[in-house]
Design a protein around this motif. Structure first.
Motif, mmCIF file in Angstrom:
data_model
loop_
_atom_site.group_PDB
_atom_site.id
_atom_site.type_symbol
_atom_site.label_atom_id
_atom_site.label_comp_id
_atom_site.label_asym_id
_atom_site.label_seq_id
_atom_site.Cartn_x
_atom_site.Cartn_y
_atom_site.Cartn_z
ATOM 1 N N ILE A 1 72.508 -103.853 37.041
ATOM 2 C CA ILE A 1 74.307 -104.057 37.399
ATOM 3 C C ILE A 1 74.772 -103.134 38.623
ATOM 4 C CG2 ILE A 1 76.331 -103.550 36.291
ATOM 5 C CD1 ILE A 1 74.839 -105.847 34.854
ATOM 6 N N ALA A 2 75.127 -103.561 39.978
ATOM 7 C CA ALA A 2 75.819 -103.313 40.619
ATOM 8 C C ALA A 2 76.446 -101.858 40.666
ATOM 9 C CB ALA A 2 74.894 -102.954 41.750
ATOM 10 N N ASP A 3 77.736 -102.493 40.014
ATOM 11 C CA ASP A 3 78.656 -101.856 39.776
ATOM 12 C C ASP A 3 79.838 -103.494 38.637
ATOM 13 O OD1 ASP A 3 81.333 -101.375 40.360
ATOM 14 O OD2 ASP A 3 81.505 -101.642 42.323
ATOM 15 N N GLU A 4 80.841 -102.782 38.254
ATOM 16 C CA GLU A 4 81.591 -103.176 37.208
ATOM 17 C C GLU A 4 83.146 -103.069 37.524
ATOM 18 O OE1 GLU A 4 79.276 -103.799 33.172
ATOM 19 O OE2 GLU A 4 78.814 -102.024 33.562
ATOM 20 N N LEU B 1 80.545 -99.274 33.241
ATOM 21 C CA LEU B 1 81.394 -98.939 33.487
ATOM 22 C C LEU B 1 81.371 -97.338 32.730
ATOM 23 C CD1 LEU B 1 82.886 -101.974 31.975
ATOM 24 C CD2 LEU B 1 83.514 -101.403 33.569
ATOM 25 N N TRP B 2 80.422 -97.174 31.661
ATOM 26 C CA TRP B 2 80.333 -95.554 31.394
ATOM 27 C C TRP B 2 80.005 -94.878 31.730
ATOM 28 C CZ3 TRP B 2 81.581 -94.015 27.213
ATOM 29 C CH2 TRP B 2 81.406 -92.814 26.653
ATOM 30 N N GLU B 3 79.760 -94.961 33.383
ATOM 31 C CA GLU B 3 79.651 -93.767 34.418
ATOM 32 C C GLU B 3 80.434 -93.913 35.122
ATOM 33 O OE1 GLU B 3 76.631 -93.607 38.519
ATOM 34 O OE2 GLU B 3 76.540 -95.134 36.952
ATOM 35 N N LYS B 4 81.469 -94.856 35.128
ATOM 36 C CA LYS B 4 82.886 -94.689 36.194
ATOM 37 C C LYS B 4 83.632 -94.713 35.079
ATOM 38 C CE LYS B 4 83.265 -98.117 39.485
ATOM 39 N NZ LYS B 4 83.661 -99.128 39.914
ATOM 40 N N LYS B 5 83.939 -94.891 33.372
ATOM 41 C CA LYS B 5 84.628 -94.276 32.956
ATOM 42 C C LYS B 5 86.123 -94.885 33.656
ATOM 43 C CE LYS B 5 82.688 -91.559 30.153
ATOM 44 N NZ LYS B 5 81.386 -91.422 30.835
ATOM 45 N N ILE C 1 91.526 -108.198 28.403
ATOM 46 C CA ILE C 1 90.824 -107.295 29.495
ATOM 47 C C ILE C 1 89.191 -108.521 29.847
ATOM 48 C CG2 ILE C 1 88.923 -105.734 29.542
ATOM 49 C CD1 ILE C 1 91.019 -104.135 27.669
ATOM 50 N N TYR C 2 89.339 -108.356 30.447
ATOM 51 C CA TYR C 2 88.391 -109.430 31.495
ATOM 52 C C TYR C 2 86.589 -107.841 32.046
ATOM 53 C CZ TYR C 2 90.938 -113.476 30.566
ATOM 54 O OH TYR C 2 91.981 -114.263 30.103
ATOM 55 N N THR C 3 86.019 -108.743 31.760
ATOM 56 C CA THR C 3 84.953 -107.666 32.395
ATOM 57 C C THR C 3 84.099 -108.347 33.550
ATOM 58 O OG1 THR C 3 84.197 -106.775 30.089
ATOM 59 C CG2 THR C 3 82.635 -106.883 32.234
ATOM 60 N N VAL C 4 83.886 -108.238 34.939
ATOM 61 C CA VAL C 4 83.355 -108.323 36.003
ATOM 62 C C VAL C 4 82.230 -107.425 36.689
ATOM 63 C CG1 VAL C 4 83.918 -109.629 38.423
ATOM 64 C CG2 VAL C 4 85.968 -109.769 36.770
ATOM 65 N N ILE C 5 80.908 -108.291 36.780
ATOM 66 C CA ILE C 5 80.026 -106.973 37.228
ATOM 67 C C ILE C 5 79.209 -108.620 38.227
ATOM 68 C CG2 ILE C 5 77.385 -107.424 35.713
ATOM 69 C CD1 ILE C 5 78.532 -108.192 33.377
ATOM 70 N N HIS D 1 90.352 -98.692 26.293
ATOM 71 C CA HIS D 1 90.747 -100.210 25.178
ATOM 72 C C HIS D 1 89.722 -101.101 25.153
ATOM 73 C CE1 HIS D 1 94.746 -98.949 25.779
ATOM 74 N NE2 HIS D 1 94.621 -98.595 27.246
ATOM 75 N N HIS D 2 88.707 -101.282 26.192
ATOM 76 C CA HIS D 2 87.258 -102.389 25.948
ATOM 77 C C HIS D 2 86.225 -101.967 24.324
ATOM 78 C CE1 HIS D 2 83.502 -104.057 27.148
ATOM 79 N NE2 HIS D 2 83.311 -102.698 27.850
ATOM 80 N N ILE D 3 86.174 -100.427 24.991
ATOM 81 C CA ILE D 3 85.724 -100.135 23.824
ATOM 82 C C ILE D 3 86.049 -99.796 21.907
ATOM 83 C CG2 ILE D 3 84.649 -97.419 22.425
ATOM 84 C CD1 ILE D 3 83.882 -96.580 25.070
ATOM 85 N N GLU D 4 87.528 -100.067 22.185
ATOM 86 C CA GLU D 4 88.297 -99.922 21.201
ATOM 87 C C GLU D 4 88.328 -101.937 20.531
ATOM 88 O OE1 GLU D 4 92.220 -98.378 22.174
ATOM 89 O OE2 GLU D 4 91.776 -96.743 21.173
ATOM 90 N N SER D 5 88.453 -102.639 21.483
ATOM 91 C CA SER D 5 88.619 -103.993 21.430
ATOM 92 C C SER D 5 86.528 -103.803 20.107
ATOM 93 C CB SER D 5 88.016 -104.727 22.080
ATOM 94 O OG SER D 5 87.563 -105.123 23.486
ATOM 95 N N LEU D 6 85.606 -103.377 20.942
ATOM 96 C CA LEU D 6 83.821 -103.688 19.887
ATOM 97 C C LEU D 6 84.464 -103.084 18.887
ATOM 98 C CD1 LEU D 6 82.171 -103.597 23.737
ATOM 99 C CD2 LEU D 6 82.676 -105.041 22.477
#
Length: 228
Positions: free
Chosen positions: A137-140, A174-178, A149-153, A184-189
């Motif tokens: 994963i180079a960027d997200e 995502l975890w690195e960039k915060k 909320i959508y994730t794009v990788i 919201h993403h973590i709360e949905s998980l």
């Protein structure tokens, strides 16, 4: 061609120049925008079903892009010849299906340089597959469209160390960039995991299972990730 936030995020991850595949093109809006915004010189837009292909061809005609966009009906990346494009965009389907699409066309995938992926679910399975097969994963990014909320990788070639399972699910970059939407993403998980645990708590047998124990451990780990 005006795109929603989800498809705009996909477009923004495509490197400029060269040829791009838009897999699962639907109405061809992304393919048209890639040409109109100068991201691609040529686009091969494909879909498994005839209806979306016809809709994409209509978009191509209306935007006068028949010289730059070719629409092909077929299954995933199998519509491509190896080396025909440098970047493949796959959006709007599950992560496990995306992994299957990559697995089904190894000669095509071997020649790709960049994958831009927008999974609707199954992010863990997709990221795990990528790291297993010499991608990383180079960027997200996270975007909101239609109140979701959508994730794009953006994945690039190159073997890297496999992240731990929870980071694979959240997203290593995502975890690195915060980013702003990460909580919201973590709360949905967390919500989905708590709901599954609550269902198991109705059964004493289920509450004694290894699966329930792992679920409670996952809830604790996700709660810890909300603090930074």
């Amino acid at each position: 061609m005006k795109l929603d936030a989800r498809l705009q995020a996909v477009l923004d991850f495509v490197p400029e120049g060269g040829a791009v595949a838009d897999i699962g093109t639907d109405h061809g809006y992304l393919a048209a925008a890639l040409i109109e915004e100068g991201r691609a010189e040529h686009v091969i837009a494909s879909d498994l079903n005839l209806g979306p292909c016809e809709a994409a061809r209509r978009t191509v005609r209306e935007q006068n892009l028949k010289e730059q966009i070719e629409v092909r009906q077929g299954d995933g990346l199998t519509v491509l010849a190896p080396g025909e494009v440098q970047t493949a965009c796959i959006a709007g389907m599950g992560g496990a299906l995306m992994a299957d699409i990559l697995e089904a066309a190894p000669l095509v995938v071997r020649k790709l340089k960049v994958l831009v992926l927008q999974p609707m679910n199954g992010e863990y399975e997709l990221r795990h597959y990528l790291y297993q097969h010499s991608w990383h994963i180079a960027d997200e990014t996270l975007v909101v469209a239609d109140d979701r909320i959508y994730t794009v990788i953006r994945a690039e070639k190159g073997r890297r160390k496999m992240p731990d399972p929870l980071t694979l699910e959240i997203g290593p970059v995502l975890w690195e960039k915060k980013p702003e939407l990460l909580r919201h993403h973590i709360e949905s998980l967390l919500f989905a995991t708590r709901r599954a645990a609550a269902g198991m708590e109705k059964s004493e047998r289920a509450k004694k299972s290894a699966k329930y124990k792992k679920m409670k451990e996952r809830i604790k780990a996700l709660e810890e990730r909300l603090v930074w």
